[in-house]
Design a protein around this motif. Structure first.
Motif, PDB file in Angstrom:
ATOM      1  N   SER A 112     -15.703 -31.531  30.230  1.00  0.00           N
ATOM      2  CA  SER A 112     -14.851 -32.710  30.393  1.00  0.00           C
ATOM      3  C   SER A 112     -13.377 -32.336  30.265  1.00  0.00           C
ATOM      4  O   SER A 112     -12.541 -32.797  31.058  1.00  0.00           O
ATOM      5  CB  SER A 112     -15.199 -33.778  29.352  1.00  0.00           C
ATOM      6  N   VAL A 113     -13.052 -31.502  29.286  1.00  0.00           N
ATOM      7  CA  VAL A 113     -11.666 -31.069  29.104  1.00  0.00           C
ATOM      8  C   VAL A 113     -11.215 -30.251  30.314  1.00  0.00           C
ATOM      9  O   VAL A 113     -10.113 -30.460  30.850  1.00  0.00           O
ATOM     10  CB  VAL A 113     -11.517 -30.264  27.791  1.00  0.00           C
ATOM     11  N   GLU A 114     -12.076 -29.351  30.761  1.00  0.00           N
ATOM     12  CA  GLU A 114     -11.743 -28.527  31.935  1.00  0.00           C
ATOM     13  C   GLU A 114     -11.503 -29.394  33.170  1.00  0.00           C
ATOM     14  O   GLU A 114     -10.510 -29.215  33.889  1.00  0.00           O
ATOM     15  CB  GLU A 114     -12.888 -27.537  32.192  1.00  0.00           C
ATOM     16  N   LEU A 115     -12.394 -30.343  33.430  1.00  0.00           N
ATOM     17  CA  LEU A 115     -12.247 -31.224  34.589  1.00  0.00           C
ATOM     18  C   LEU A 115     -11.022 -32.129  34.452  1.00  0.00           C
ATOM     19  O   LEU A 115     -10.321 -32.376  35.436  1.00  0.00           O
ATOM     20  CB  LEU A 115     -13.507 -32.066  34.788  1.00  0.00           C
ATOM     21  N   ALA A 116     -10.772 -32.624  33.240  1.00  0.00           N
ATOM     22  CA  ALA A 116      -9.594 -33.474  33.018  1.00  0.00           C
ATOM     23  C   ALA A 116      -8.321 -32.691  33.335  1.00  0.00           C
ATOM     24  O   ALA A 116      -7.417 -33.216  34.004  1.00  0.00           O
ATOM     25  CB  ALA A 116      -9.571 -33.979  31.583  1.00  0.00           C
ATOM     26  N   ASN A 117      -8.250 -31.467  32.879  1.00  0.00           N
ATOM     27  CA  ASN A 117      -7.076 -30.635  33.174  1.00  0.00           C
ATOM     28  C   ASN A 117      -6.963 -30.352  34.670  1.00  0.00           C
ATOM     29  O   ASN A 117      -5.864 -30.362  35.227  1.00  0.00           O
ATOM     30  CB  ASN A 117      -7.127 -29.332  32.376  1.00  0.00           C
ATOM     31  N   ARG A 118      -8.081 -30.125  35.333  1.00  0.00           N
ATOM     32  CA  ARG A 118      -8.073 -29.811  36.758  1.00  0.00           C
ATOM     33  C   ARG A 118      -7.632 -30.992  37.608  1.00  0.00           C
ATOM     34  O   ARG A 118      -6.911 -30.842  38.589  1.00  0.00           O
ATOM     35  CB  ARG A 118      -9.467 -29.349  37.198  1.00  0.00           C
ATOM     36  N   LEU A 175     -19.650 -36.540  35.514  1.00  0.00           N
ATOM     37  CA  LEU A 175     -19.800 -35.255  36.200  1.00  0.00           C
ATOM     38  C   LEU A 175     -20.033 -34.126  35.205  1.00  0.00           C
ATOM     39  O   LEU A 175     -20.892 -33.266  35.428  1.00  0.00           O
ATOM     40  CB  LEU A 175     -18.564 -34.980  37.058  1.00  0.00           C
ATOM     41  N   ALA A 176     -19.298 -34.114  34.110  1.00  0.00           N
ATOM     42  CA  ALA A 176     -19.486 -33.078  33.089  1.00  0.00           C
ATOM     43  C   ALA A 176     -20.916 -33.105  32.549  1.00  0.00           C
ATOM     44  O   ALA A 176     -21.509 -32.057  32.287  1.00  0.00           O
ATOM     45  CB  ALA A 176     -18.475 -33.252  31.965  1.00  0.00           C
TER      46      ALA A 176
END
Length: 189
Positions: A29-35, A125-126
């Protein structure tokens, strides 16, 4: 309640293998939020709490659904859906979460819905694609998530619906509507 206390409390609600999944959803979730430009702190908070009631007895979840006036139609569908709505209720009541978007990200992480916010899409998605997930099509979801939350979610919803059809199970209407909304978004209209 601070982050560490919340993590310990949530971890105590589930077996170790599910906690590993939650950790994967948190990181993803953190990775996708940053992306994709969402708030990674809010994404992580929703991810921490998304499965808080997953291992509660079904009778306990059913009681909350009935007594707290959660959508009664949930009771007509697979119990796998119940923990998302009950979890959002518990996140607010017991963990003090008041941000409606975080609560909706928890509430709709299993079914999706029409008009999902970016945060809701990211947590959903995460949950599909975190590193410990291993099912046919997960690598396609991960590949599409490099460029498009919507395309990746569409693939995820398609897989869920296909799986439910193959198993002869009923499909929760929100999932069909969410899938159709993703088709509209992907196709630009």
């Amino acid at each position: 309640m601070n982050r560490e206390e919340m993590i310990e409390s949530v971890k105590a609600e589930m077996p170790e293998r599910r906690w590993l999944h939650v950790q994967g959803v948190m990181a993803t979730s953190v990775e996708l939020a940053n992306r994709f430009g969402a708030d990674p702190v809010r994404a992580e908070l929703a991810a921490i709490l998304h499965d808080v009631t997953k291992y509660w007895p079904t009778a306990r979840m059913e009681q909350i659904i009935r007594e707290e006036q959660l959508p009664q139609e949930l009771l007509d569908y697979d119990k796998e859906l119940w923990h998302a709505h009950v979890g959002a209720f518990i996140a607010e009541r017991d963990y003090g979460v008041t941000d409606p978007e975080i609560l909706d990200a928890i509430r709709y992480h299993t079914s999706g819905r029409v008009g999902m916010t970016l945060l809701e899409k990211i947590v959903c998605l995460a949950d599909y694609m975190e590193p410990s997930r291993d099912f046919p099509g997960v690598n396609k979801i991960r590949s599409e998530a490099e460029h498009s939350v919507e395309k990746a979610l569409l693939t995820g919803f398609d897989g869920t619906i296909t799986f439910l059809i193959e198993k002869g199970k009923r499909i929760f209407p929100l999932t069909v509507l969410a899938r159709n909304d993703m088709v509209r978004q992907v196709n630009g209209g």
